[in-house]
Design a protein around this motif. Sequence first.
Motif, PDB file in Angstrom:
ATOM      1  N   GLY A 259      11.230   7.840  36.127  1.00  0.00           N
ATOM      2  CA  GLY A 259      12.675   7.704  36.005  1.00  0.00           C
ATOM      3  C   GLY A 259      13.066   6.443  35.260  1.00  0.00           C
ATOM      4  N   TRP A 260      12.360   5.342  35.515  1.00  0.00           N
ATOM      5  CA  TRP A 260      12.648   4.096  34.807  1.00  0.00           C
ATOM      6  C   TRP A 260      12.286   4.203  33.324  1.00  0.00           C
ATOM      7  CZ3 TRP A 260      15.959   0.716  36.057  1.00  0.00           C
ATOM      8  CH2 TRP A 260      16.225   0.424  37.399  1.00  0.00           C
ATOM      9  N   ARG A 261      11.180   4.860  33.035  1.00  0.00           N
ATOM     10  CA  ARG A 261      10.819   5.044  31.624  1.00  0.00           C
ATOM     11  C   ARG A 261      11.865   5.889  30.904  1.00  0.00           C
ATOM     12  NH1 ARG A 261       5.664   5.972  34.171  1.00  0.00           N
ATOM     13  NH2 ARG A 261       4.259   4.195  33.858  1.00  0.00           N
ATOM     14  N   TYR A 262      12.370   6.900  31.595  1.00  0.00           N
ATOM     15  CA  TYR A 262      13.388   7.750  30.981  1.00  0.00           C
ATOM     16  C   TYR A 262      14.671   6.943  30.754  1.00  0.00           C
ATOM     17  CZ  TYR A 262      16.069  11.896  29.838  1.00  0.00           C
ATOM     18  OH  TYR A 262      16.830  12.816  29.165  1.00  0.00           O
ATOM     19  N   ALA A 263      15.049   6.122  31.720  1.00  0.00           N
ATOM     20  CA  ALA A 263      16.252   5.298  31.580  1.00  0.00           C
ATOM     21  C   ALA A 263      16.134   4.361  30.385  1.00  0.00           C
ATOM     22  CB  ALA A 263      16.487   4.502  32.860  1.00  0.00           C
ATOM     23  N   ARG A 264      14.954   3.831  30.181  1.00  0.00           N
ATOM     24  CA  ARG A 264      14.731   2.937  29.048  1.00  0.00           C
ATOM     25  C   ARG A 264      14.856   3.683  27.714  1.00  0.00           C
ATOM     26  NH1 ARG A 264       9.003   0.071  27.478  1.00  0.00           N
ATOM     27  NH2 ARG A 264       9.805  -1.823  26.508  1.00  0.00           N
ATOM     28  N   ALA A 265      14.363   4.909  27.678  1.00  0.00           N
ATOM     29  CA  ALA A 265      14.362   5.683  26.434  1.00  0.00           C
ATOM     30  C   ALA A 265      15.711   6.336  26.147  1.00  0.00           C
ATOM     31  CB  ALA A 265      13.279   6.753  26.497  1.00  0.00           C
ATOM     32  N   HIS A 266      16.554   6.519  27.188  1.00  0.00           N
ATOM     33  CA  HIS A 266      17.829   7.230  27.020  1.00  0.00           C
ATOM     34  C   HIS A 266      18.953   6.435  27.705  1.00  0.00           C
ATOM     35  CE1 HIS A 266      14.576  10.249  26.866  1.00  0.00           C
ATOM     36  NE2 HIS A 266      15.307  10.821  25.916  1.00  0.00           N
ATOM     37  N   PRO A 267      19.302   5.262  27.195  1.00  0.00           N
ATOM     38  CA  PRO A 267      20.267   4.397  27.883  1.00  0.00           C
ATOM     39  C   PRO A 267      21.671   4.984  28.016  1.00  0.00           C
ATOM     40  CG  PRO A 267      19.741   3.533  25.695  1.00  0.00           C
ATOM     41  CD  PRO A 267      18.766   4.628  25.972  1.00  0.00           C
ATOM     42  N   GLU A 268      22.174   5.672  27.001  1.00  0.00           N
ATOM     43  CA  GLU A 268      23.543   6.191  27.092  1.00  0.00           C
ATOM     44  C   GLU A 268      23.636   7.345  28.085  1.00  0.00           C
ATOM     45  OE1 GLU A 268      26.310   4.821  25.916  1.00  0.00           O
ATOM     46  OE2 GLU A 268      24.970   3.202  25.273  1.00  0.00           O
ATOM     47  N   GLU A 269      22.644   8.229  28.064  1.00  0.00           N
ATOM     48  CA  GLU A 269      22.610   9.299  29.072  1.00  0.00           C
ATOM     49  C   GLU A 269      22.508   8.693  30.471  1.00  0.00           C
ATOM     50  OE1 GLU A 269      19.643  12.894  30.588  1.00  0.00           O
ATOM     51  OE2 GLU A 269      19.413  12.113  28.546  1.00  0.00           O
ATOM     52  N   THR A 270      21.700   7.667  30.601  1.00  0.00           N
ATOM     53  CA  THR A 270      21.544   6.988  31.889  1.00  0.00           C
ATOM     54  C   THR A 270      22.860   6.379  32.337  1.00  0.00           C
ATOM     55  OG1 THR A 270      19.206   6.533  31.478  1.00  0.00           O
ATOM     56  CG2 THR A 270      20.325   5.139  33.092  1.00  0.00           C
ATOM     57  N   LEU A 271      23.598   5.765  31.423  1.00  0.00           N
ATOM     58  CA  LEU A 271      24.891   5.174  31.769  1.00  0.00           C
ATOM     59  C   LEU A 271      25.880   6.241  32.233  1.00  0.00           C
ATOM     60  CD1 LEU A 271      25.272   2.464  28.995  1.00  0.00           C
ATOM     61  CD2 LEU A 271      25.090   2.064  31.459  1.00  0.00           C
ATOM     62  N   ASP A 272      25.815   7.419  31.638  1.00  0.00           N
ATOM     63  CA  ASP A 272      26.673   8.521  32.096  1.00  0.00           C
ATOM     64  C   ASP A 272      26.426   8.796  33.578  1.00  0.00           C
ATOM     65  OD1 ASP A 272      27.733   8.840  29.550  1.00  0.00           O
ATOM     66  OD2 ASP A 272      26.390  10.497  29.015  1.00  0.00           O
ATOM     67  N   VAL A 273      25.151   8.839  33.953  1.00  0.00           N
ATOM     68  CA  VAL A 273      24.794   9.132  35.345  1.00  0.00           C
ATOM     69  C   VAL A 273      25.181   7.968  36.253  1.00  0.00           C
ATOM     70  CG1 VAL A 273      22.871   9.633  36.908  1.00  0.00           C
ATOM     71  CG2 VAL A 273      22.941  10.673  34.621  1.00  0.00           C
ATOM     72  N   VAL A 274      24.912   6.745  35.825  1.00  0.00           N
ATOM     73  CA  VAL A 274      25.289   5.572  36.618  1.00  0.00           C
ATOM     74  C   VAL A 274      26.790   5.567  36.891  1.00  0.00           C
ATOM     75  CG1 VAL A 274      25.494   3.050  36.585  1.00  0.00           C
ATOM     76  CG2 VAL A 274      23.365   4.136  35.849  1.00  0.00           C
TER      77      VAL A 274
END
Length: 351
Positions: A259-274
């Motif tokens: 999950g952390w590796r994915y967050a690093r590779a996809h920051p904008e998608e991650t921010l949507d979820v956050v």
Amino acid sequence: MSPLHALLNRASLACCGLVLALTLRAEAPATQAPANTPPAELKPTALVLLWHHQAQFAGYYMALERGFYRREGLDVTLRRGGPDVRPADELARGRTEFCVAMLASALERRANGRPLVLLSQIVNRSNFSLVAWKRPPSEPSTTIKELSDLDGHPVSIWEADLRLPYLACFDVQKIEPDILPQYYALSLFFHHGVDACAVMRYNEYHRLIQHGVHPDDIVIFNLWEHGVTLPEDGLYTLERTWQEQPEKCAAFVKASLEGWRYARAHPEETLDVVMRYVEQDNLPTNRPHMRWMLGEILDSIFPAENSPWSLGKLSPQAFAETLKLIKRHSSLPIEPTFEEFTTPEARHVAP
């Protein structure tokens, strides 16, 4: 029934079956996990976070969002932390199987008889910092340029588990500020009631900037650059859980790191979820602040080239240094060993 009627009935049933199948396929939610099909039987478990929902925990959100936990056979519930929740205590009382906790806090609890074990050291570079007014309110004619300039000045720091890094830093720097208690707001510093205050680099420092403090008016001292290199967030469970369910613990760590590796590779998608998490809880934050937090927390998780740590691991040196700092400021009834406190998978082995 005539042969013709039988033929028509069979055709009608086949057509209904096809329609039903297509309808069910259309209504079934698409799995968010990559390729692999999750196991039919998922093991329920929970993770208690260290604080309210924010980008500090983005990797766990993405492990859940993208189906990494399910792929490992886990049905994970994420529970918020906060001032009313002490994750390590929730773990010790059997209210959760996993929690996020600070290394120093977990070590103290282990020393006091609570059998916590480290499954993975997530944050290895400290984010504890001090922010000071360059022109200190207590002595406007002077200038704060170095950490040593705070000797004798009013400085607010957090209480309880978050106090240790600052006391350790003052010891290393051989300074004695006039220490005042700091709670969850920065109003005392903001209104020039103290010359410096405690901040997390990924959080309160940026909040000050967003609230109108000009970067040229302050100076930030990152504790890791001044002799205090305490690792922070780690994943913990009880010793009994690890001994009885090692595969489950390993699966949880594997999915979390993915999950952390994915967050690093996809920051904008991650921010949507956050932002979905923080908006659901009506938390007073915004996307630019969460973007800053995500960038800073990722820098403290993923080692740069030639960094002395590796992803998800705790080194014996960092363990020993943390234990030394704790003993300097409190008495420990029992001194845990590195082997007792960590699982083999959580140990950094120097090349």
